[in-house]
Design a protein around this motif. Structure first.
Motif, PDB file in Angstrom:
ATOM      1  N   LEU A  80       2.820   7.310  -5.303  1.00 17.63           N
ATOM      2  CA  LEU A  80       3.234   7.102  -6.681  1.00 17.63           C
ATOM      3  C   LEU A  80       3.500   5.635  -6.941  1.00 17.63           C
ATOM      4  N   LEU A  81       4.258   5.006  -6.043  1.00 13.02           N
ATOM      5  CA  LEU A  81       4.572   3.599  -6.231  1.00 13.02           C
ATOM      6  C   LEU A  81       3.333   2.736  -6.099  1.00 13.02           C
ATOM      7  N   ALA A  82       2.483   3.098  -5.168  1.00 13.50           N
ATOM      8  CA  ALA A  82       1.293   2.290  -4.921  1.00 13.50           C
ATOM      9  C   ALA A  82       0.390   2.256  -6.131  1.00 13.50           C
ATOM     10  N   THR A  83       0.305   3.358  -6.835  1.00 12.67           N
ATOM     11  CA  THR A  83      -0.622   3.430  -7.952  1.00 12.67           C
ATOM     12  C   THR A  83       0.029   3.022  -9.259  1.00 12.67           C
ATOM     13  N   SER A  84       1.301   2.662  -9.216  1.00 16.43           N
ATOM     14  CA  SER A  84       1.959   2.262 -10.447  1.00 16.43           C
ATOM     15  C   SER A  84       2.311   0.799 -10.428  1.00 16.43           C
ATOM     16  N   VAL A  85       3.578   0.475 -10.066  1.00 16.76           N
ATOM     17  CA  VAL A  85       3.994  -0.904 -10.220  1.00 16.76           C
ATOM     18  C   VAL A  85       3.938  -1.754  -8.996  1.00 16.76           C
ATOM     19  N   LEU A  86       3.784  -1.173  -7.829  1.00 16.72           N
ATOM     20  CA  LEU A  86       3.994  -1.956  -6.638  1.00 16.72           C
ATOM     21  C   LEU A  86       2.741  -2.513  -5.998  1.00 16.72           C
ATOM     22  N   VAL A  87       1.639  -2.456  -6.673  1.00 19.59           N
ATOM     23  CA  VAL A  87       0.459  -3.167  -6.210  1.00 19.59           C
ATOM     24  C   VAL A  87       0.546  -4.559  -6.822  1.00 19.59           C
ATOM     25  N   VAL A  88       0.713  -5.541  -5.978  1.00 18.90           N
ATOM     26  CA  VAL A  88       1.043  -6.870  -6.460  1.00 18.90           C
ATOM     27  C   VAL A  88      -0.035  -7.869  -6.061  1.00 18.90           C
ATOM     28  N   CYS A  89      -0.382  -8.756  -6.949  1.00 20.97           N
ATOM     29  CA  CYS A  89      -1.356  -9.793  -6.592  1.00 20.97           C
ATOM     30  C   CYS A  89      -0.659 -10.860  -5.771  1.00 20.97           C
ATOM     31  N   ARG A  99      10.980  -1.609  -0.546  1.00 19.65           N
ATOM     32  CA  ARG A  99       9.365  -1.235  -0.199  1.00 19.65           C
ATOM     33  C   ARG A  99       9.112  -0.923  -0.739  1.00 19.65           C
ATOM     34  N   GLN A 100      10.629  -0.506   0.026  1.00 22.78           N
ATOM     35  CA  GLN A 100      10.175   0.307  -0.150  1.00 22.78           C
ATOM     36  C   GLN A 100       9.596  -0.566  -1.037  1.00 22.78           C
ATOM     37  N   SER A 101       7.985  -1.628  -1.425  1.00 18.94           N
ATOM     38  CA  SER A 101       7.485  -1.119  -1.640  1.00 18.94           C
ATOM     39  C   SER A 101       6.547  -1.503  -1.557  1.00 18.94           C
ATOM     40  N   GLY A 102       5.668  -1.870  -2.353  1.00 25.61           N
ATOM     41  CA  GLY A 102       4.891  -1.700  -2.103  1.00 25.61           C
ATOM     42  C   GLY A 102       4.159  -1.017  -1.540  1.00 25.61           C
ATOM     43  N   GLU A 103       2.887  -1.081  -1.319  1.00 26.27           N
ATOM     44  CA  GLU A 103       2.598  -0.483  -1.388  1.00 26.27           C
ATOM     45  C   GLU A 103       2.495  -1.414  -2.325  1.00 26.27           C
ATOM     46  N   VAL A 104       2.555  -2.017  -2.996  1.00 34.20           N
ATOM     47  CA  VAL A 104       3.273  -3.020  -2.433  1.00 34.20           C
ATOM     48  C   VAL A 104       4.091  -3.889  -3.256  1.00 34.20           C
ATOM     49  N   ALA A 105       5.233  -3.812  -2.931  1.00 32.85           N
ATOM     50  CA  ALA A 105       6.145  -4.721  -3.545  1.00 32.85           C
ATOM     51  C   ALA A 105       6.178  -5.917  -2.660  1.00 32.85           C
ATOM     52  N   SER A 106       6.556  -7.058  -3.123  1.00 26.60           N
ATOM     53  CA  SER A 106       6.655  -8.201  -2.272  1.00 26.60           C
ATOM     54  C   SER A 106       8.033  -8.777  -2.343  1.00 26.60           C
ATOM     55  N   VAL A 151      -2.160  -5.492  -2.299  1.00 25.89           N
ATOM     56  CA  VAL A 151      -1.777  -4.906  -1.019  1.00 25.89           C
ATOM     57  C   VAL A 151      -1.489  -3.419  -1.184  1.00 25.89           C
ATOM     58  N   LEU A 152      -2.064  -2.622  -0.310  1.00 28.96           N
ATOM     59  CA  LEU A 152      -1.755  -1.194  -0.255  1.00 28.96           C
ATOM     60  C   LEU A 152      -1.212  -0.890   1.132  1.00 28.96           C
ATOM     61  N   PRO A 153      -0.181  -0.038   1.209  1.00 26.88           N
ATOM     62  CA  PRO A 153       0.463   0.218   2.489  1.00 26.88           C
ATOM     63  C   PRO A 153      -0.401   1.006   3.451  1.00 26.88           C
ATOM     64  N   GLY A 154       0.021   0.993   4.703  1.00 28.45           N
ATOM     65  CA  GLY A 154      -0.661   1.779   5.718  1.00 28.45           C
ATOM     66  C   GLY A 154       0.000   3.132   5.880  1.00 28.45           C
ATOM     67  N   GLY A 155      -0.142   3.717   7.057  1.00 25.38           N
ATOM     68  CA  GLY A 155       0.400   5.050   7.294  1.00 25.38           C
ATOM     69  C   GLY A 155      -0.678   6.087   7.137  1.00 25.38           C
ATOM     70  N   GLU A 156      -0.442   7.059   6.278  1.00 21.19           N
ATOM     71  CA  GLU A 156      -1.428   8.092   6.004  1.00 21.19           C
ATOM     72  C   GLU A 156      -2.603   7.502   5.230  1.00 21.19           C
ATOM     73  N   THR A 157      -3.806   7.794   5.678  1.00 18.73           N
ATOM     74  CA  THR A 157      -4.983   7.322   4.950  1.00 18.73           C
ATOM     75  C   THR A 157      -5.157   8.075   3.641  1.00 18.73           C
ATOM     76  N   ASN A 158      -4.680   9.310   3.603  1.00 22.99           N
ATOM     77  CA  ASN A 158      -4.733  10.123   2.388  1.00 22.99           C
ATOM     78  C   ASN A 158      -3.413  10.873   2.256  1.00 22.99           C
ATOM     79  N   PRO A 159      -2.422  10.295   1.536  1.00 23.27           N
ATOM     80  CA  PRO A 159      -1.102  10.926   1.432  1.00 23.27           C
ATOM     81  C   PRO A 159      -1.140  12.353   0.902  1.00 23.27           C
ATOM     82  N   ALA A 160      -2.151  12.694   0.128  1.00 22.20           N
ATOM     83  CA  ALA A 160      -2.242  14.052  -0.420  1.00 22.20           C
ATOM     84  C   ALA A 160      -2.633  15.071   0.643  1.00 22.20           C
ATOM     85  N   ALA A 161      -3.188  14.583   1.756  1.00 20.99           N
ATOM     86  CA  ALA A 161      -3.571  15.472   2.855  1.00 20.99           C
ATOM     87  C   ALA A 161      -3.092  14.845   4.169  1.00 20.99           C
ATOM     88  N   PRO A 162      -1.780  14.842   4.386  1.00 23.43           N
ATOM     89  CA  PRO A 162      -1.212  14.164   5.559  1.00 23.43           C
ATOM     90  C   PRO A 162      -1.695  14.727   6.891  1.00 23.43           C
TER      91      PRO A 162
END
Length: 219
Positions: A21-30, A42-49, A180-191
């Protein structure tokens, strides 16, 4: 920015969905957005900086004095997060939801502690039926500008650490065109990783210090 609807899951799926949710909303930062050293989540990003090391805003906002927020500085961010916390304790139905850190970022370690393993993940998804989504959105819109490069380096170090501690499927973050997009699950919808397993928890505890403040809920 819009808060995407999320379906009900067990605790194991709650954090990845919140992260997505965060990655696709506000926390993708240039990368150009954050001009200072990373010190902040972090939390975010996903990315917050992270905000600049001296706590000052970047860009034209620097002329406005102290504070690193997009529209009002760190105090405005903290106040907005407190509004979210109060909502979570009332409308959200999570009476023990913890205060944010002094930096304004949510205290994910404490949120994890109060999350009901048999519940629907309200603690990590904006309360019952997403009741506090608007408050969450408002807080995220006031997050201080972050340094995307430093956030990427922090999450990369964390991902490597997780794999070294036995979570072999933990993916690296990515940076493309300064985003920047975070790592972890490659597809959070299908962990594919069991975030509630003892091995995963041990790895997270061992690698938690690799993440800058505010990124601890992001991957």
């Amino acid at each position: 920015m819009s808060i995407h609807s999320v379906h009900t899951t067990s605790r194991g799926g709650a954090r990845p969905l919140f992260t997505a949710l965060l990655a696709t909303s506000v926390l993708v930062v240039c990368a150009a957005c954050g001009g200072g050293d990373g010190g902040g989540t972090r939390q975010s990003g996903e990315v917050a900086s992270a905000p600049p090391a001296d706590g000052s805003p970047s860009g034209k906002d620097r002329e406005g004095g102290e504070g690193g927020g997009k529209a009002g500085g760190k105090s405005a961010f903290f106040d907005a997060q407190m509004t979210y916390v109060r909502c979570m304790r009332t409308k959200g139905g999570v009476k023990d939801f913890p205060d944010p850190k002094l930096s304004g970022y949510l205290d994910w370690a404490r949120i994890d502690e109060i999350t009901d393993p048999n519940g629907r993940g309200e603690e990590q998804k904006g309360g019952k039926n997403g009741a506090c989504g608007p408050e969450l959105r408002d807080a995220l819109n006031l997050e201080p500008e972050r340094n995307a490069q430093k956030d990427y380096e922090s999450m990369l170090a964390h991902a490597k650490c997780m794999r070294e501690h036995g979570v072999s499927k933990f993916g690296n973050p990515t940076m493309t065109g300064g985003n920047v997009l975070p790592g972890g699950e490659t597809n959070p919808a299908a962990p594919t990783m069991d975030r509630d397993s003892p091995a995963y928890r041990e790895a997270r505890e061992a690698c938690g210090d690799k993440l800058l403040d505010g990124l601890d809920g992001m991957q």
